[in-house]
Design an enzyme around this catalytic site. Structure first.
Site, PDB file in Angstrom:
ATOM      1  CB  SER A  32      -0.898   0.379   1.407  1.00  0.00           C
ATOM      2  OG  SER A  32      -0.366   0.273   2.331  1.00  0.00           O
TER       3      SER A  32
ATOM      4  CE  LYS B 204      -2.738   1.723   5.284  1.00  0.00           C
ATOM      5  NZ  LYS B 204      -2.003   1.828   3.905  1.00  0.00           N
TER       6      LYS B 204
END
Length: 228
Positions: free
Chosen positions: A40, A114
């Site tokens: 990701s 993230k």
């Protein structure tokens, strides 16, 4: 009176104990290793990379800033349940020791990584065919995975980030269940409490062929961060 010299093995045990205490202190208060669990964050981070996380500055009240790559505890429901891996008992023991002193990530860590896109009080706009906007300013995002679209997969429209929370996204936008995905799955959700942040990832430490720092990009070009 002359000082009695301790046996060599006592000296060795003292040195080992001091080294372990120092390593544990570093892990607890300063730096910790974290293993990248998915794709990701490509191409900034590859699956299997190991990054070092700065845990010190949050202790002094510093809060995450836009553009930083942060490691945070699962706010709830972000990580799927995983069956425990079957490994050799000796290997499990060795990993437990290395994890304890902070030299290796935990095999059952429940943390995520993230990029911070917006902070408490910011307004995020995420629409099909458009760049991400924060407080009306389009973001320049050179870190996005080549070919990925900024928001097309999970267009959430306009979202206001609550105080003391973050809006986070993966750099591989088409392969990241981030704030957008969780907000669409459950409107009003998708925000990460600042208190859940463990620290900022500041360097790729392993493999050595990928060693690199993780600077905070100027996502808005030459413009200063916009605060409401």
């Amino acid at each position: 009176m002359p000082r009695t010299k301790r046996p060599w093995w006592v000296e060795l045990l003292v040195l080992v104990a001091v080294a372990l205490l120092l390593s544990l202190g570093i892990k607890t208060f300063f730096v910790q290793a974290f293993s990248i669990p998915s794709a990701s964050m490509q191409n900034t981070l590859q699956e299997g990379d190991r990054v070092l996380v700065d845990k010190l500055t949050p202790l002094f009240g510093a809060e995450p800033q836009r553009g930083e790559v942060v490691v945070f505890r699962d706010p709830g429901g972000w990580l799927p349940e995983q069956a425990p891996e079957k490994t050799n008992a000796v290997l499990r023991g060795a990993q437990s020791i290395l994890t304890f002193v902070g030299l290796m990530p935990s095999s059952n860590e429940k943390d995520l990584i993230k990029r911070v896109i917006a902070v408490g009080g910011d307004t995020v706009e995420c629409n099909i065919g458009s760049p991400v906007k924060v407080n009306g300013v389009p973001l320049d995002e050179p870190y996005i995975y080549p070919g990925s679209t900024p928001c097309d997969d999970y267009p959430v429209g306009t979202v206001k980030v609550p105080q003391d929370h973050l809006w986070v996204m993966g750099d591989h936008r088409n392969d990241s269940w981030d704030s957008r995905y969780h907000h669409l799955q459950k409107p009003g959700d998708g925000f990460v409490p600042v208190d859940n942040v463990i620290g900022r990832a500041f360097v790729v430490a392993w493999p050595v062929t990928r060693w690199d720092t993780l600077p905070v990009p100027a996502t808005k070009g030459s413009s200063p961060p916009v605060r409401p």
